[in-house]
Design an enzyme around this catalytic site. Structure first.
Site, PDB file in Angstrom:
ATOM      1  CB  ALA A 181      -0.906   0.003   1.226  1.00 45.34           C
ATOM      2  CB  CYS A 197       3.697  -1.369  10.599  1.00 44.11           C
ATOM      3  SG  CYS A 197       3.046  -1.008   8.953  1.00 44.11           S
TER       4      CYS A 197
END
Length: 239
Positions: A181, A197
């Site tokens: 992405a 993340c």
């Protein structure tokens, strides 16, 4: 590319545009089964052909996804908070932690039979990163890798490390799903509600922020696809 390789590595690119996350995930699952069935037929000697590979390009409405190893604490607020903002939440079967997908972000989902390319997930991830790094370079942006942190970063070892592309993949029977992405014109405020993340102390950025200009997503899409074709040495096919 050798003659043998030219009989493989056929990729059908599906440019889906703005698509709900659940719809794109269902399509990935369906295509995975198609590729898997093609591999099984070949192994049984019922066909001489390699299965076609697929690559989906897509842009999602606001959604947060959590990989199978995600720490739910990286969603800073209760799930109701996110839905009240108009975002969906999905717990999915890729690797990695929590990330955001939304308008202005280019998402790439390769459904590749790596037996046709190379059976090396580390190399696969590095090629995805390299394609993004090359795309950023087309706009004068220096993307880099950060040791131990999959994805593409700016200034990863400097005073202002910031992530511009997140990655999370799944592979079974050497067939890949999910992908990358790249923040192009993304509203970065969506990342304020998570620990992206699962990495603390580092920010998130976009191509628009770094170049101080709006860049059409379709323009980035074609450049990124060009670099993916060069790295993976595949031929795009149509129906």
């Amino acid at each position: 590319m050798t003659e043998l390789q030219s009989t493989r590595r056929k990729v059908k690119i599906l440019r889906r545009g703005l698509t709900e996350y659940a719809t794109a995930w269902a399509e990935q699952e369906a295509l995975f089964k198609v590729v898997e069935q093609g591999k099984l037929l070949r192994r049984k000697g019922q066909t001489d052909f390699f299965p076609v590979n697929y690559l989906i390009t897509v842009e999602h409405p606001p959604v947060y996804t959590l990989g199978k190893s995600a720490n739910s604490g990286n969603l800073i607020y209760p799930e109701e908070f996110y839905t009240s903002k108009g975002a969906q939440i999905f717990h999915i079967n890729r690797g990695g932690d929590v990330t955001f997908h939304g308008p202005g972000q280019l998402v790439i989902y390769p459904i590749f039979d790596l037996d046709q390319f190379f059976t090396d997930i580390h190399r696969y991830l590095r090629y995805l990163e390299e394609a993004v790094i090359n795309t950023l370079a087309d706009y004068g942006v220096q993307g880099e890798r950060s040791p131990g942190e999959t994805g593409v970063w700016l200034d990863p070892k400097g005073k202002n490390p910031r992530k511009i592309c997140a990655m999370g993949v799944r592979a079974a029977r050497w067939i890949t799903m999910h992908g990358l992405a790249l923040n192009v014109n993304t509203d970065l405020s969506w990342f304020d509600y998570i620990i992206p993340c699962g990495i603390k102390g580092k920010s998130v950025t976009s191509m628009a922020k770094e170049t101080n200009q709006y860049i059409p997503l379709t323009e980035i899409e074609e450049k990124l696809l060009k670099h993916l074709k060069n790295l993976f040495e595949f031929e795009e096919i149509s129906d």
